[in-house]
Scaffold this motif. Structure first.
Motif, short mmCIF file in Angstrom:
data_model
loop_
_atom_site.label_atom_id
_atom_site.label_comp_id
_atom_site.label_asym_id
_atom_site.label_seq_id
_atom_site.Cartn_x
_atom_site.Cartn_y
_atom_site.Cartn_z
N UNK A 21 68.85 40.45 55.35
CA UNK A 21 68.90 41.61 56.28
C UNK A 21 69.71 42.67 55.71
N UNK A 22 70.91 42.24 55.43
CA UNK A 22 72.11 42.96 55.15
C UNK A 22 71.98 43.68 53.67
N UNK A 23 71.36 42.71 52.75
CA UNK A 23 71.08 43.39 51.39
C UNK A 23 69.70 44.55 51.63
N UNK A 41 73.13 48.32 41.40
CA UNK A 41 72.65 48.25 42.57
C UNK A 41 71.16 48.38 43.16
N UNK A 42 70.31 48.48 42.16
CA UNK A 42 68.88 48.34 42.12
C UNK A 42 68.76 46.85 42.38
N UNK A 43 69.62 45.89 42.14
CA UNK A 43 69.35 44.63 42.30
C UNK A 43 69.72 44.08 43.80
N UNK A 44 70.11 44.95 44.81
CA UNK A 44 70.07 44.90 46.09
C UNK A 44 68.97 44.16 46.76
N UNK A 45 67.80 45.18 46.68
CA UNK A 45 66.67 44.62 47.24
C UNK A 45 66.07 43.33 46.78
N UNK A 47 67.63 41.00 45.36
CA UNK A 47 68.57 39.70 46.05
C UNK A 47 68.17 39.66 47.56
N UNK A 48 68.00 40.78 48.09
CA UNK A 48 67.48 40.35 49.64
C UNK A 48 66.49 39.72 49.83
N UNK A 49 65.38 40.33 48.97
CA UNK A 49 63.98 39.65 49.09
C UNK A 49 63.99 38.26 48.74
N UNK A 50 64.72 37.79 47.56
CA UNK A 50 64.92 36.46 47.64
C UNK A 50 65.49 35.64 48.55
#
Length: 117
Positions: A21-23, A41-45, A47-50
């Protein structure tokens, strides 16, 4: 043993779900972590999805045991990657990582023991 399996699975799911959720909402802490590890920073969603998939997969494992085992294994691999990212930039602040990693390993071990591998 069943109680440990349920407690560790739910606890790990909650931990990784909160992290996901924080990601996904773009909180400042994961932004700082991504920047510190010199990741885009485009990795954040991603990583959050994983993390979200792992969290939900652990819970789905109560209905489909193989799915829970695969989700726990995926989370272990995710946090091995996180360790590599930390060490690559010389970060030795690994307490948070250790909590997530140990809970994921415990969930995997208990899924394997409970479901028979």
């Amino acid at each position: 043993m069943f109680a440990a399996y349920v407690i560790v699975t739910v606890l790990t799911s909650v931990l990784t779900g909160v992290a996901a959720t924080t990601y996904l909402i773009g909180h400042d802490y994961p932004k700082a972590q991504v920047d510190m590890k010199r990741l885009p920073r485009w990795w954040m969603p991603v990583l959050g999805t994983l993390l979200a998939a792992g969290s939900l997969g652990l819970l789905a494992g109560f209905a489909v045991p193989l799915l829970g085992t695969l989700a726990a294994g995926g989370l272990v691999l995710y946090f091995v990657g996180a360790l590599i990212a930390h060490l690559r930039v010389g970060s030795r602040n690994l307490v948070g990582w250790a909590v997530f990693f140990v809970s994921s390993v415990a969930a995997l071990a208990l899924h394997l023991a409970h479901d028979g591998g």
